[in-house]
Design a protein around this motif. Sequence first.
Motif, PDB file in Angstrom:
ATOM      1  N   SER A 422      -3.817  -7.235 -12.017  1.00  0.00           N
ATOM      2  CA  SER A 422      -4.425  -7.462 -13.403  1.00  0.00           C
ATOM      3  C   SER A 422      -5.201  -6.000 -13.909  1.00  0.00           C
ATOM      4  CB  SER A 422      -5.117  -8.519 -13.223  1.00  0.00           C
ATOM      5  OG  SER A 422      -6.211  -8.231 -12.346  1.00  0.00           O
ATOM      6  N   SER A 423      -4.693  -4.807 -13.306  1.00  0.00           N
ATOM      7  CA  SER A 423      -5.344  -3.800 -13.728  1.00  0.00           C
ATOM      8  C   SER A 423      -4.305  -2.425 -13.505  1.00  0.00           C
ATOM      9  CB  SER A 423      -6.639  -3.425 -12.883  1.00  0.00           C
ATOM     10  OG  SER A 423      -6.505  -3.509 -11.531  1.00  0.00           O
ATOM     11  N   VAL A 424      -4.503  -1.622 -14.187  1.00  0.00           N
ATOM     12  CA  VAL A 424      -3.884  -0.458 -14.194  1.00  0.00           C
ATOM     13  C   VAL A 424      -4.808   0.669 -13.380  1.00  0.00           C
ATOM     14  CG1 VAL A 424      -2.578   1.353 -15.610  1.00  0.00           C
ATOM     15  CG2 VAL A 424      -2.348  -1.020 -16.342  1.00  0.00           C
ATOM     16  N   PRO A 425      -4.174   1.506 -12.568  1.00  0.00           N
ATOM     17  CA  PRO A 425      -2.893   1.773 -12.363  1.00  0.00           C
ATOM     18  C   PRO A 425      -2.512   0.610 -11.352  1.00  0.00           C
ATOM     19  CG  PRO A 425      -4.195   3.302 -11.209  1.00  0.00           C
ATOM     20  CD  PRO A 425      -5.127   2.653 -12.185  1.00  0.00           C
ATOM     21  N   PHE A 426      -1.309   0.413 -11.213  1.00  0.00           N
ATOM     22  CA  PHE A 426      -0.734  -0.486 -10.343  1.00  0.00           C
ATOM     23  C   PHE A 426       0.489   0.178  -9.839  1.00  0.00           C
ATOM     24  CE2 PHE A 426       3.024  -3.743  -9.711  1.00  0.00           C
ATOM     25  CZ  PHE A 426       2.426  -4.226  -8.572  1.00  0.00           C
ATOM     26  N   ALA A 427       0.812  -0.080  -8.403  1.00  0.00           N
ATOM     27  CA  ALA A 427       1.868   0.364  -7.951  1.00  0.00           C
ATOM     28  C   ALA A 427       2.477  -0.331  -6.586  1.00  0.00           C
ATOM     29  CB  ALA A 427       1.970   2.003  -7.587  1.00  0.00           C
ATOM     30  N   SER A 428       3.617  -0.381  -6.489  1.00  0.00           N
ATOM     31  CA  SER A 428       4.269  -0.677  -5.117  1.00  0.00           C
ATOM     32  C   SER A 428       5.475  -0.189  -4.777  1.00  0.00           C
ATOM     33  CB  SER A 428       4.718  -2.428  -5.444  1.00  0.00           C
ATOM     34  OG  SER A 428       5.360  -2.922  -4.164  1.00  0.00           O
ATOM     35  N   VAL A 429       5.571   0.231  -3.363  1.00  0.00           N
ATOM     36  CA  VAL A 429       6.637   0.759  -2.888  1.00  0.00           C
ATOM     37  C   VAL A 429       7.721  -0.271  -1.987  1.00  0.00           C
ATOM     38  CG1 VAL A 429       6.012   3.074  -3.015  1.00  0.00           C
ATOM     39  CG2 VAL A 429       5.613   1.591  -0.652  1.00  0.00           C
ATOM     40  N   PHE A 430       7.122  -1.532  -2.131  1.00  0.00           N
ATOM     41  CA  PHE A 430       7.931  -2.721  -1.516  1.00  0.00           C
ATOM     42  C   PHE A 430       7.645  -2.694  -0.173  1.00  0.00           C
ATOM     43  CE2 PHE A 430       9.576  -1.720  -5.912  1.00  0.00           C
ATOM     44  CZ  PHE A 430       9.197  -3.005  -6.624  1.00  0.00           C
ATOM     45  N   ASN A 431       6.943  -2.141   0.448  1.00  0.00           N
ATOM     46  CA  ASN A 431       6.355  -2.050   1.839  1.00  0.00           C
ATOM     47  C   ASN A 431       5.942  -3.582   2.279  1.00  0.00           C
ATOM     48  OD1 ASN A 431       6.067  -1.185   4.424  1.00  0.00           O
ATOM     49  ND2 ASN A 431       4.372   0.170   4.037  1.00  0.00           N
ATOM     50  N   LEU A 453       0.273  -4.471   9.097  1.00  0.00           N
ATOM     51  CA  LEU A 453       0.160  -5.473   7.942  1.00  0.00           C
ATOM     52  C   LEU A 453      -0.783  -4.691   6.855  1.00  0.00           C
ATOM     53  CD1 LEU A 453       0.461  -9.126   8.561  1.00  0.00           C
ATOM     54  CD2 LEU A 453       2.084  -7.624   7.787  1.00  0.00           C
ATOM     55  N   GLY A 454      -1.967  -4.064   7.232  1.00  0.00           N
ATOM     56  CA  GLY A 454      -2.580  -3.225   6.277  1.00  0.00           C
ATOM     57  C   GLY A 454      -1.822  -2.450   5.435  1.00  0.00           C
ATOM     58  N   LEU A 455      -0.797  -1.816   5.562  1.00  0.00           N
ATOM     59  CA  LEU A 455       0.108  -1.155   4.665  1.00  0.00           C
ATOM     60  C   LEU A 455       0.921  -1.756   3.749  1.00  0.00           C
ATOM     61  CD1 LEU A 455       1.067   1.566   7.415  1.00  0.00           C
ATOM     62  CD2 LEU A 455      -0.974   1.694   5.910  1.00  0.00           C
ATOM     63  N   GLN A 456       0.789  -3.167   3.846  1.00  0.00           N
ATOM     64  CA  GLN A 456       1.748  -3.824   3.153  1.00  0.00           C
ATOM     65  C   GLN A 456       1.376  -3.711   1.542  1.00  0.00           C
ATOM     66  OE1 GLN A 456       1.526  -8.771   2.561  1.00  0.00           O
ATOM     67  NE2 GLN A 456       3.108  -8.013   4.401  1.00  0.00           N
ATOM     68  N   ASP A 457       2.502  -3.749   0.711  1.00  0.00           N
ATOM     69  CA  ASP A 457       2.056  -3.617  -0.776  1.00  0.00           C
ATOM     70  C   ASP A 457       1.873  -5.174  -1.279  1.00  0.00           C
ATOM     71  OD1 ASP A 457       2.357  -0.949  -1.901  1.00  0.00           O
ATOM     72  OD2 ASP A 457       4.329  -0.980  -0.889  1.00  0.00           O
ATOM     73  N   ARG A 458       1.253  -5.099  -2.595  1.00  0.00           N
ATOM     74  CA  ARG A 458       1.135  -6.294  -3.421  1.00  0.00           C
ATOM     75  C   ARG A 458       2.828  -6.399  -3.636  1.00  0.00           C
ATOM     76  NH1 ARG A 458      -3.292  -5.660  -7.788  1.00  0.00           N
ATOM     77  NH2 ARG A 458      -2.684  -3.376  -7.448  1.00  0.00           N
ATOM     78  N   GLY A 485       7.578   4.162   3.267  1.00  0.00           N
ATOM     79  CA  GLY A 485       7.405   3.035   4.039  1.00  0.00           C
ATOM     80  C   GLY A 485       8.510   2.548   4.718  1.00  0.00           C
ATOM     81  N   GLY A 486       8.660   1.136   5.003  1.00  0.00           N
ATOM     82  CA  GLY A 486       9.795   0.608   5.620  1.00  0.00           C
ATOM     83  C   GLY A 486      10.795  -0.075   5.115  1.00  0.00           C
ATOM     84  N   SER A 487      10.681  -0.585   3.771  1.00  0.00           N
ATOM     85  CA  SER A 487      11.538  -1.503   3.166  1.00  0.00           C
ATOM     86  C   SER A 487      11.677  -1.110   1.662  1.00  0.00           C
ATOM     87  CB  SER A 487      11.138  -2.808   3.299  1.00  0.00           C
ATOM     88  OG  SER A 487       9.796  -2.931   3.027  1.00  0.00           O
ATOM     89  N   SER A 488      12.851  -1.463   0.949  1.00  0.00           N
ATOM     90  CA  SER A 488      13.183  -1.552  -0.478  1.00  0.00           C
ATOM     91  C   SER A 488      13.556  -2.764  -0.669  1.00  0.00           C
ATOM     92  CB  SER A 488      13.897  -0.328  -0.804  1.00  0.00           C
ATOM     93  OG  SER A 488      15.130  -0.612   0.052  1.00  0.00           O
ATOM     94  N   VAL A 489      13.906  -3.152  -1.951  1.00  0.00           N
ATOM     95  CA  VAL A 489      14.414  -4.251  -2.428  1.00  0.00           C
ATOM     96  C   VAL A 489      15.823  -3.873  -2.859  1.00  0.00           C
ATOM     97  CG1 VAL A 489      14.486  -5.796  -4.471  1.00  0.00           C
ATOM     98  CG2 VAL A 489      12.210  -5.066  -3.641  1.00  0.00           C
ATOM     99  N   ARG A 595      25.672  -2.673  -5.087  1.00  0.00           N
ATOM    100  CA  ARG A 595      24.374  -2.575  -4.235  1.00  0.00           C
ATOM    101  C   ARG A 595      23.512  -1.585  -4.770  1.00  0.00           C
ATOM    102  NH1 ARG A 595      24.718  -4.262   1.189  1.00  0.00           N
ATOM    103  NH2 ARG A 595      23.198  -2.385   1.744  1.00  0.00           N
ATOM    104  N   TRP A 596      22.203  -2.174  -5.321  1.00  0.00           N
ATOM    105  CA  TRP A 596      21.370  -1.454  -5.896  1.00  0.00           C
ATOM    106  C   TRP A 596      19.842  -1.649  -5.152  1.00  0.00           C
ATOM    107  CZ3 TRP A 596      16.889  -2.994  -8.830  1.00  0.00           C
ATOM    108  CH2 TRP A 596      16.374  -2.063  -9.448  1.00  0.00           C
ATOM    109  N   ARG A 597      19.119  -0.568  -5.093  1.00  0.00           N
ATOM    110  CA  ARG A 597      17.973  -0.806  -4.374  1.00  0.00           C
ATOM    111  C   ARG A 597      16.866  -0.284  -5.366  1.00  0.00           C
ATOM    112  NH1 ARG A 597      18.309  -0.796   1.122  1.00  0.00           N
ATOM    113  NH2 ARG A 597      20.218  -0.391   1.989  1.00  0.00           N
ATOM    114  N   LEU A 598      15.683  -1.005  -5.319  1.00  0.00           N
ATOM    115  CA  LEU A 598      14.446  -0.603  -5.922  1.00  0.00           C
ATOM    116  C   LEU A 598      13.651   0.173  -4.850  1.00  0.00           C
ATOM    117  CD1 LEU A 598      12.724  -0.321  -8.509  1.00  0.00           C
ATOM    118  CD2 LEU A 598      12.291  -2.943  -8.169  1.00  0.00           C
ATOM    119  N   GLY A 599      13.148   1.278  -4.871  1.00  0.00           N
ATOM    120  CA  GLY A 599      12.300   1.649  -3.939  1.00  0.00           C
ATOM    121  C   GLY A 599      10.803   1.745  -4.364  1.00  0.00           C
ATOM    122  N   ALA A 600      10.479   1.950  -5.672  1.00  0.00           N
ATOM    123  CA  ALA A 600       9.024   2.019  -6.268  1.00  0.00           C
ATOM    124  C   ALA A 600       9.025   1.588  -7.514  1.00  0.00           C
ATOM    125  CB  ALA A 600       8.692   3.195  -5.990  1.00  0.00           C
TER     126      ALA A 600
END
Length: 700
Positions: A422-431, A453-458, A485-489, A595-600
């Motif tokens: 609900s606020s900017v800036p917002f970012a995620s690397v899907f970790n 788990l503390g490194l987990q994204d929203r 991090g460790g994962s992507s979509v 096969r398409w990846r979203l990294g951030a």
Amino acid sequence: MTPTRRTVLLAGAGVGAAAALPPSVPANAASKAAAAPEEAAPEAAASKATARSEAADALQPYASYWYPDSLPSGTPGTGITWRSLKTWRAADDADLPFNAATVPLAARFTPTPPNTSARAGQARIQSLVSFGPTSGNPSQGSATADCYALTHWAYIDELVFWGGSAGEGLILAPNAPIVDAAHRHGVPVLGNVFLPPVAYGGQLQWTRELVQKDSSGHYPLAGQLVAVAAAYGFDGWFVNAETGGGNTALGTAMLGFLRELGSLAAVAGQRVTWYDAMTVNGTVSWQGALNTQNQAFFEAADDMFVDFRWTAGTLASSGRRAEQLGRSRHELWAGVDVEANGWNASVNWDAIVPANKAHVVSFGFYRPEWTRNHLPANRTPGEFHAADDRFWTGRSLDPSRPDGTDGWRAPAVSVADRSTVSSVPFASVFNTGHGLRWHENGEITSDAPWNHLGLQDRLPSRRWVVRAEGRRPTVSFDFADAWCGGSSVLVDGELDEPTTVELYATRLPIGVDTVVELTHRTDAGSVNVELAMATAKPSRAGATPPYTFLPVNSVHSRAVNAVNGWQTVTVPLTGMSGTLHTIAVRLTATEGPVRWRLGAIAVRTAPPAPPAAPTAPRITGATGGDLRFAWNPAPGDVRHHTLHRLLPDGTRRFLGGTCQHAYFVAGLRPEQGEQTTRFELRAVGELYTASDPVTVTHTW
């Protein structure tokens, strides 16, 4: 319902496997092997308040656990520390810097549900999870990707850090990484106060010590519990008194204790949940209902977990009684035991969340980490998340189109999801908070598995809403590659029609300078990528958001401006204003399969600026290759810190990251010919920009 499948939490060395309990024995009772004599001399107890097994590691920090006051007789097992809560002081807690959560509890909102059956403002979900053993549970993750990396926070209203045993400790403080991840998603976390049955090591004196008054008529351990939660940064306590043999005097003392605990907790912004076990007359008798036997405890607490013995009738009467008391019926959690059978558990869902009537009460999942534990020992992170998605979303794996033939009524079917974006800036690397290796800007900087788990994204809460007229691709968290991090979509499939994958329900303000950054990669096929942005809510529950589509790249664009094929594109929200309610991507294939990846992804206004660097990095303890690091955090917004080792060839190796201001690293060794090793510490901001490094050296 009779709890026939709950099992023992291991009480220490010598207990090789979980033993099944009879129906009358609660889930986390210690084994008989850990039972200790009822009495312990006060002077002996005092001398053992900080007793520690000789084999315990002096530097490795672990999640904390205590007895109320006196300790068992004898000697703790290997790796077990016996501590007294009565003697605990924050100033004397050497592991507190590793155990104190730093992420504040985020505010949440409820977006328009993606289906017509999920309801807002009715049933809520409590989750009772054993993330690890009582003792030997590392404070800040460990060197394995095999962990219960909970990500479906959007459906949870309260998380209980479940555990405790007579042979290790009865009062558990949650690990900081779990609290940080939960808080980032707006979920409060409770520590656990467990007083086990006598048959499994419980001593009635521990109950008496917990509720003992001082000379002023107060309950000192109520104040201690509130002080622990405040120092450790979690949100209150789950009180589970199951030691039998009490009388009315003890029940009265427990009620007084609970009232004082609740009062102190409320002042501190904490909460208290009561478990339906002890009755007002001091005996243990699980009611499976809110009734005269436990009503006073419910009134003293914020809510109550209703034991598994409930029926449709007792839940209905419980809900009515709560409302007669001026309380919400949804402050009652009906226990749902999923430890043994997960989504195959037999549950009378209509007694809790009927499909065509108002919800009766809320419910509490007992041990949903089944989604990990039922898998074979060689399970992968991807297999765990596939099972976890099935549990929380349902068989369709898409909350926008529930499978009506699925006997498992997944949370996404009944309960509206929530969001903190609900606020900017917002970012995620899907970790997701664990991985097989660590990536930074598309490059591997550690090939070691990890979890924290503390490194987990929203993370995307609606996994996975996919809107397509044609074939539905597979959408998942993937651990083979990542941007950070460790994962992507990963989106994998034919994509024979344009396909929209919903990512986030948001309430982000749009200004004239607002942009969205997308880091993505096409591994197979050819695909045109567009942002799908909605500045209005869907017209009704289950409706498609009113998307505006913004081009990210053309169908012929294969330009690469990052390493290893990753491409970062900045898309201005030109012509858009107001509030951004939904972020999605639309993929149109011209050559497949894809096969398409979203990294951030990031939503921001000004270009990202790195945070200030931490100061005063230092090594506070060293035994061989085991090191404790500490530093002073810089002012300003810092998401987490990263620690790297500089190798003799000039490369950097990632050692770990944490939201805390201290970190432990085990098993380091000098490289050939290396006399000293230099380490670099950085602060990382919300947009994943890193500060300048500060260094500290260690001489071998």
